[in-house]
Design a protein around this motif. Structure first.
Motif, PDB file in Angstrom:
ATOM      1  N   LEU A 168       0.827  -1.214   0.000  1.00 57.23           N
ATOM      2  CA  LEU A 168       0.000   0.000   0.000  1.00 57.23           C
ATOM      3  C   LEU A 168       0.860   1.261   0.000  1.00 57.23           C
ATOM      4  N   GLU A 169       0.425   2.245  -0.743  1.00 55.27           N
ATOM      5  CA  GLU A 169       1.086   3.541  -0.784  1.00 55.27           C
ATOM      6  C   GLU A 169       0.734   4.294   0.497  1.00 55.27           C
ATOM      7  N   GLU A 170       1.559   5.256   0.907  1.00 53.08           N
ATOM      8  CA  GLU A 170       1.396   5.950   2.185  1.00 53.08           C
ATOM      9  C   GLU A 170       0.046   6.626   2.360  1.00 53.08           C
ATOM     10  N   SER A 171      -0.535   7.135   1.279  1.00 48.17           N
ATOM     11  CA  SER A 171      -1.781   7.894   1.397  1.00 48.17           C
ATOM     12  C   SER A 171      -3.027   7.012   1.468  1.00 48.17           C
ATOM     13  N   VAL A 172      -2.879   5.700   1.337  1.00 53.10           N
ATOM     14  CA  VAL A 172      -4.030   4.794   1.380  1.00 53.10           C
ATOM     15  C   VAL A 172      -4.555   4.714   2.818  1.00 53.10           C
ATOM     16  N   THR A 173      -5.873   4.840   2.953  1.00 53.33           N
ATOM     17  CA  THR A 173      -6.530   4.749   4.258  1.00 53.33           C
ATOM     18  C   THR A 173      -7.481   3.555   4.271  1.00 53.33           C
ATOM     19  N   GLU A 174      -8.106   3.319   5.426  1.00 55.60           N
ATOM     20  CA  GLU A 174      -9.094   2.244   5.515  1.00 55.60           C
ATOM     21  C   GLU A 174     -10.269   2.531   4.579  1.00 55.60           C
ATOM     22  N   ALA A 175     -10.644   3.785   4.477  1.00 57.22           N
ATOM     23  CA  ALA A 175     -11.751   4.158   3.583  1.00 57.22           C
ATOM     24  C   ALA A 175     -11.382   3.877   2.127  1.00 57.22           C
ATOM     25  N   THR A 176     -10.132   4.147   1.755  1.00 58.80           N
ATOM     26  CA  THR A 176      -9.679   3.877   0.391  1.00 58.80           C
ATOM     27  C   THR A 176      -9.728   2.388   0.109  1.00 58.80           C
ATOM     28  N   LEU A 177      -9.229   1.581   1.058  1.00 56.75           N
ATOM     29  CA  LEU A 177      -9.261   0.121   0.875  1.00 56.75           C
ATOM     30  C   LEU A 177     -10.702  -0.368   0.763  1.00 56.75           C
ATOM     31  N   HIS A 178     -11.563   0.160   1.611  1.00 57.32           N
ATOM     32  CA  HIS A 178     -12.968  -0.246   1.587  1.00 57.32           C
ATOM     33  C   HIS A 178     -13.580   0.038   0.222  1.00 57.32           C
ATOM     34  N   SER A 179     -13.371   1.251  -0.284  1.00 58.73           N
ATOM     35  CA  SER A 179     -13.966   1.604  -1.577  1.00 58.73           C
ATOM     36  C   SER A 179     -13.325   0.829  -2.735  1.00 58.73           C
ATOM     37  N   THR A 180     -12.063   0.409  -2.566  1.00 60.51           N
ATOM     38  CA  THR A 180     -11.391  -0.368  -3.608  1.00 60.51           C
ATOM     39  C   THR A 180     -11.932  -1.787  -3.681  1.00 60.51           C
ATOM     40  N   PHE A 181     -12.277  -2.381  -2.526  1.00 61.93           N
ATOM     41  CA  PHE A 181     -12.678  -3.788  -2.490  1.00 61.93           C
ATOM     42  C   PHE A 181     -14.191  -4.009  -2.439  1.00 61.93           C
ATOM     43  N   ILE A 182     -14.984  -2.955  -2.256  1.00 58.29           N
ATOM     44  CA  ILE A 182     -16.439  -3.115  -2.155  1.00 58.29           C
ATOM     45  C   ILE A 182     -17.073  -3.677  -3.434  1.00 58.29           C
ATOM     46  N   PRO A 183     -16.516  -3.457  -4.615  1.00 57.25           N
ATOM     47  CA  PRO A 183     -17.143  -4.047  -5.810  1.00 57.25           C
ATOM     48  C   PRO A 183     -17.196  -5.574  -5.801  1.00 57.25           C
ATOM     49  N   PHE A 184     -16.412  -6.206  -4.956  1.00 60.38           N
ATOM     50  CA  PHE A 184     -16.351  -7.674  -4.957  1.00 60.38           C
ATOM     51  C   PHE A 184     -17.332  -8.311  -3.977  1.00 60.38           C
ATOM     52  N   GLY A 185     -17.946  -7.521  -3.103  1.00 67.66           N
ATOM     53  CA  GLY A 185     -18.929  -8.064  -2.170  1.00 67.66           C
ATOM     54  C   GLY A 185     -18.968  -7.277  -0.878  1.00 67.66           C
ATOM     55  N   GLU A 186     -19.891  -7.711  -0.004  1.00 68.73           N
ATOM     56  CA  GLU A 186     -20.059  -7.053   1.295  1.00 68.73           C
ATOM     57  C   GLU A 186     -18.804  -7.212   2.147  1.00 68.73           C
ATOM     58  N   ILE A 187     -18.351  -6.118   2.713  1.00 70.97           N
ATOM     59  CA  ILE A 187     -17.143  -6.120   3.539  1.00 70.97           C
ATOM     60  C   ILE A 187     -17.547  -6.051   5.001  1.00 70.97           C
ATOM     61  N   LYS A 188     -16.969  -6.942   5.794  1.00 69.14           N
ATOM     62  CA  LYS A 188     -17.243  -7.001   7.230  1.00 69.14           C
ATOM     63  C   LYS A 188     -16.340  -6.036   7.991  1.00 69.14           C
ATOM     64  N   ASP A 189     -15.046  -5.966   7.610  1.00 64.74           N
ATOM     65  CA  ASP A 189     -14.090  -5.152   8.352  1.00 64.74           C
ATOM     66  C   ASP A 189     -12.902  -4.800   7.464  1.00 64.74           C
ATOM     67  N   VAL A 190     -12.340  -3.638   7.689  1.00 61.39           N
ATOM     68  CA  VAL A 190     -11.106  -3.215   7.030  1.00 61.39           C
ATOM     69  C   VAL A 190     -10.199  -2.659   8.112  1.00 61.39           C
ATOM     70  N   SER A 191      -8.943  -3.101   8.123  1.00 64.03           N
ATOM     71  CA  SER A 191      -7.994  -2.541   9.090  1.00 64.03           C
ATOM     72  C   SER A 191      -6.641  -2.322   8.424  1.00 64.03           C
ATOM     73  N   VAL A 192      -6.024  -1.210   8.799  1.00 64.54           N
ATOM     74  CA  VAL A 192      -4.691  -0.864   8.319  1.00 64.54           C
ATOM     75  C   VAL A 192      -3.850  -0.592   9.558  1.00 64.54           C
ATOM     76  N   PRO A 193      -3.009  -1.556   9.987  1.00 71.49           N
ATOM     77  CA  PRO A 193      -2.205  -1.373  11.203  1.00 71.49           C
ATOM     78  C   PRO A 193      -1.250  -0.184  11.064  1.00 71.49           C
ATOM     79  N   LEU A 194      -1.148   0.576  12.153  1.00 75.43           N
ATOM     80  CA  LEU A 194      -0.279   1.747  12.165  1.00 75.43           C
ATOM     81  C   LEU A 194       1.019   1.443  12.895  1.00 75.43           C
TER      82      LEU A 194
END
Length: 168
Positions: free
Chosen positions: A24-50
């Motif tokens: 992941l690039e530095e500017s990617v957030t949990e919201a970015t990941l969520h919007s990137t993967f939502i086309p594939f189905g319902e998402i239960k959780d997204v986490s990006v460890p800091l």
């Protein structure tokens, strides 16, 4: 198109639905990941460890889907895909058990096991002392039996000698 077989693995509640997303690039957030993967189905959780020292993410994240088929579709379509100029690595997340229990070694203080370790050690020492005590008792009982078996013969001879000497 190559399809991904659903395999056992994963970080979340269902091992087959949680994906590791690396690169992941530095500017990617949990919201970015969520919007990137939502086309594939319902998402239960997204986490990006800091990273605790910098406060920035460590270059990877986890996406947990509701359905294992959705997770497989996401791997098929997003592995080696590009996001913000970086190539993503998308695989099933490894189970936390591999990393040391449900919470993992990094979530457990070094001394967290100390009380259990001391209790086990104390119990082992008490068991060892008890075994030694029982062994000594058994040895003493065996010696007493051996002594009792040899003494009556000696006492009997000694009593006969004493009665014979005191006799007529």
């Amino acid at each position: 198109m190559q399809t991904t077989q659903v395999a056992v693995g994963g970080k979340g509640t269902n091992a087959k639905t949680t994906l590791y997303v690396g690169g992941l690039e530095e500017s990617v957030t949990e919201a970015t990941l969520h919007s990137t993967f939502i086309p594939f189905g319902e998402i239960k959780d997204v986490s990006v460890p800091l990273d605790n020292t910098t406060g920035k993410h460590r270059g990877f994240g986890f996406v947990e889907f509701e359905e294992k088929e959705d997770a497989a579709d996401a791997i098929d379509n997003m592995h080696n895909a590009e996001l913000f100029g970086r190539v993503l690595r998308v695989n099933y997340a490894q189970p936390m058990k591999i990393k040391g229990g449900d919470k993992g070694w990094s979530h457990q203080a070094v001394w967290a096991d100390a009380d259990d370790w001391f209790e086990r050690r104390q119990a082992d020492e008490q068991l060892s002392e008890l075994e030694n005590s029982e062994r000594l008792k058994a040895q003493a009982a065996q010696n007493a039996i051996h002594t009792a078996q040899t003494l009556p013969g000696e006492e009997g001879e000694g009593e006969e000698d004493a009665t014979a000497a005191a006799g007529p």
